[in-house]
Motif scaffolding. Structure first.
Motif: not given
Length: 117
Positions: A4-24
């Motif tokens: 799950t630590r991989e989840l925090d890395a900026t290299s996780v592909e596919g998660l919606p992001r804006a300026n590198g931050e997760l977007v919900f």
């Protein structure tokens, strides 16, 4: 390092992001994200198992153009994995969804302030 630590890395592909931050777009999306991460961190499933389920969920998505919601697929993958592992049943999910759908607005927001709900 746990999966799950991989989840925090900026290299996780596919998660919606804006300026590198997760977007919900909605609060439930961040809750679904956190729930999947916490359950994987607790060892209920591996992050790879979840990712495989998410890939299958996205591939099976039959939304029309413009209707696609990433975290709906995320939630579907999480539900599928929890059903597969026997953690919950379809009836459990349906019962909980019914309870949540019938809660009044602001049910868990009980303090005095000057904005409306």
């Amino acid at each position: 390092m746990s999966e799950t630590r991989e989840l925090d890395a900026t290299s996780v592909e596919g998660l919606p992001r804006a300026n590198g931050e997760l977007v919900f777009e909605q609060p439930w999306e961040s809750r679904a994200f956190g729930l999947a991460a916490a359950l994987a961190d607790q060892g209920l499933f591996t992050w790879k198992d979840f990712q495989d389920g998410l890939i299958a969920e996205v591939a099976a998505d039959d939304s029309q153009p413009g209707e696609y919601r990433y975290y709906e697929r995320w939630l579907g993958a999480l539900e599928g994995l929890l059903l597969e592992r026997g953690v919950v049943s379809v009836a459990d999910i349906d019962d909980r969804a019914d309870v949540l759908c019938h809660r009044p607005a602001g049910h868990d927001h009980r303090h005095e302030h000057d904005h409306e709900h």
